[in-house]
Design an enzyme around this catalytic site. Structure first.
Site, PDB file in Angstrom:
ATOM      1  N   ARG A  38       0.851  -1.180   0.000  1.00 36.18           N
ATOM      2  CA  ARG A  38       0.000   0.000   0.000  1.00 36.18           C
ATOM      3  C   ARG A  38       0.894   1.239   0.000  1.00 36.18           C
ATOM      4  O   ARG A  38       1.475   1.595   1.013  1.00 36.18           O
ATOM      5  CB  ARG A  38      -0.912  -0.025   1.243  1.00 36.18           C
ATOM      6  CG  ARG A  38      -1.613   1.283   1.519  1.00 36.18           C
ATOM      7  CD  ARG A  38      -2.659   1.142   2.626  1.00 36.18           C
ATOM      8  NE  ARG A  38      -2.169   0.537   3.850  1.00 36.18           N
ATOM      9  CZ  ARG A  38      -1.488   1.184   4.792  1.00 36.18           C
ATOM     10  NH1 ARG A  38      -1.155   2.447   4.622  1.00 36.18           N
ATOM     11  NH2 ARG A  38      -1.123   0.569   5.896  1.00 36.18           N
ATOM     12  N   HIS A  56      -3.182   4.374   4.978  1.00 35.83           N
ATOM     13  CA  HIS A  56      -4.319   3.463   5.127  1.00 35.83           C
ATOM     14  C   HIS A  56      -5.604   4.116   4.619  1.00 35.83           C
ATOM     15  O   HIS A  56      -6.357   3.529   3.844  1.00 35.83           O
ATOM     16  CB  HIS A  56      -4.458   3.061   6.593  1.00 35.83           C
ATOM     17  CG  HIS A  56      -5.641   2.192   6.876  1.00 35.83           C
ATOM     18  ND1 HIS A  56      -5.725   0.892   6.440  1.00 35.83           N
ATOM     19  CD2 HIS A  56      -6.802   2.444   7.541  1.00 35.83           C
ATOM     20  CE1 HIS A  56      -6.876   0.372   6.834  1.00 35.83           C
ATOM     21  NE2 HIS A  56      -7.555   1.294   7.489  1.00 35.83           N
ATOM     22  N   TYR A  74       4.722   4.923  11.232  1.00 35.56           N
ATOM     23  CA  TYR A  74       5.010   3.498  11.452  1.00 35.56           C
ATOM     24  C   TYR A  74       5.799   2.835  10.326  1.00 35.56           C
ATOM     25  O   TYR A  74       6.044   1.629  10.385  1.00 35.56           O
ATOM     26  CB  TYR A  74       3.715   2.719  11.712  1.00 35.56           C
ATOM     27  CG  TYR A  74       2.649   2.862  10.642  1.00 35.56           C
ATOM     28  CD1 TYR A  74       2.674   2.082   9.491  1.00 35.56           C
ATOM     29  CD2 TYR A  74       1.608   3.763  10.798  1.00 35.56           C
ATOM     30  CE1 TYR A  74       1.698   2.200   8.522  1.00 35.56           C
ATOM     31  CE2 TYR A  74       0.626   3.900   9.834  1.00 35.56           C
ATOM     32  CZ  TYR A  74       0.664   3.115   8.696  1.00 35.56           C
ATOM     33  OH  TYR A  74      -0.307   3.246   7.734  1.00 35.56           O
TER      34      TYR A  74
END
Length: 366
Positions: free
Chosen positions: A262, A266, A275
């Site tokens: 990805r 998100h 992260y």
């Protein structure tokens, strides 16, 4: 001495044929790519380019307040498009919330595919007409639904296959276990596609599972597991097509894990820099699904500058239409809140609908 009959406890299936290959299956850039159908590659490429543009436009619409949320699938387009193209018209697709590209490639209107994410209707399209289940926001709940439909089709002699899409995070849900267990026991004609993009929001895969791969989980249920390069559109299409036809012919379910990434956050509400490192994102950009297929087509003389521009122009026309129609304010009727909740409205729903009608009538008269 009593001798126990242990036949019922012996392995019911030889595990070896169910195990995935140690390396992800690839086609693009390999000698096997020479045998691929040029028409299929051209179709995959056109849809990938449209998908990339669709993601960009939907993300922009979210920033403009026209969508409540948009989970981009930039970087995962090969999985999305291959899933839609691997199915026959009468088959069913069961998408997750990130699978709008698969839904559109299946034939759903680009605006209708975004209606749920806009927040103004139950879902924007007729599931029966398109044979596409509603986008599933709860994780993995679409998987048991896919199994139920596939099992019902098998019982009725209908040669329909269900393809259910889920992310790596969804494999940690109980619904995933229940769906695979029932599918294998019933030998339901269903294919599970796990798009392993590395993170369940901010949780990396190694915090979710200690399995060698997610495809290995298939063995525990008694079905084959396949591991494929999720950015290789041709490879994903071939693996899914084989699994779909295997299911149609009575071979039962298959679990396919597509390794992808990805690129975007998100959703628009997420800060992915908290992260993961930009170097990781940059490395995956070098394995971009659109560019992988473009290089293959160019090397084989199947794509030139004119063909590339045609694909871009088609994608831009789609984006312009999407942009124009999404900027039109929808006409909302509060009475529609009670539509399609149940086939036959319950007494409580009828009471609530009557109360709403009375309140609206009182407002008109005041």
């Amino acid at each position: 001495m009593t001798v126990l009959d242990t036949r019922a406890r012996r392995p019911r299936t030889d595990a070896a044929p169910l195990l995935p290959d140690p390396e992800p299956y690839r086609l693009l850039g390999t000698p096997a790519a020479a045998d691929l159908d040029p028409a299929l590659l051209d179709r995959l490429y056109g849809q990938l380019v449209r998908g990339r543009r669709y993601n960009r436009q939907a993300t922009a619409l979210t920033k403009q307040g026209r969508l409540a949320v948009y989970p981009s699938s930039t970087g995962q387009e090969a999985c999305e498009i291959a899933a839609a193209l691997a199915l026959r018209p009468r088959d069913w697709l069961f998408p997750s919330y990130r699978d709008t590209l698969a839904v559109v490639a299946r034939g759903v209107d680009p605006v209708e595919a975004l209606t749920l994410l806009r927040g103004d209707w139950h879902t924007g399209y007729d599931s029966r007409e398109h044979r596409v289940a509603p986008l599933s926001t709860p994780l993995a709940t679409q998987l048991p639904h896919a199994v139920g439909l596939a099992h019902a089709a098998r019982l009725s002699g209908d040669p329909v296959v269900a393809l259910a899409m889920v992310g790596d995070g969804g494999t940690s849900e109980g619904d995933f276990h229940e769906a695979l267990n029932f599918a294998a026991v019933w030998q339901a004609p269903v294919v599970f596609l796990v798009q392993n993009n590395g993170f369940a929001i901010s949780v990396p895969l190694d915090k979710q599972t200690a399995a060698p791969t997610l495809a290995h989980k298939a063995v525990g249920y008694g079905m084959p597991g396949r591991l494929v390069d999720g950015n290789d559109a041709a490879a994903v299409h071939q693996v899914l097509s084989e699994a779909v036809e295997r299911a149609r012919e009575g071979g039962g379910p298959t679990l396919v894990e597509a390794l992808t990434y990805r690129i975007d956050a998100h959703t628009n509400a997420d800060d992915a820099t908290r992260y993961r490192e930009e170097s990781e994102v940059a490395a995956w950009r070098e394995h971009d699904p659109v560019e992988l297929l473009e290089r293959e087509l160019t090397a084989r003389g199947l794509l030139d500058d004119a063909g590339r521009q045609r694909a871009l122009d088609d994608a831009e026309a789609m984006a312009a239409d999407l942009r124009t129609r999404m900027h039109e304010d929808p006409r909302l009727d509060p009475a529609e809140l009670f539509t399609h909740v149940y086939a036959e409205p319950t007494p409580q729903l009828r009471e609530q609908a009557a109360q709403l009608r009375a309140e609206r009538e009182a407002e008109r008269q005041s």
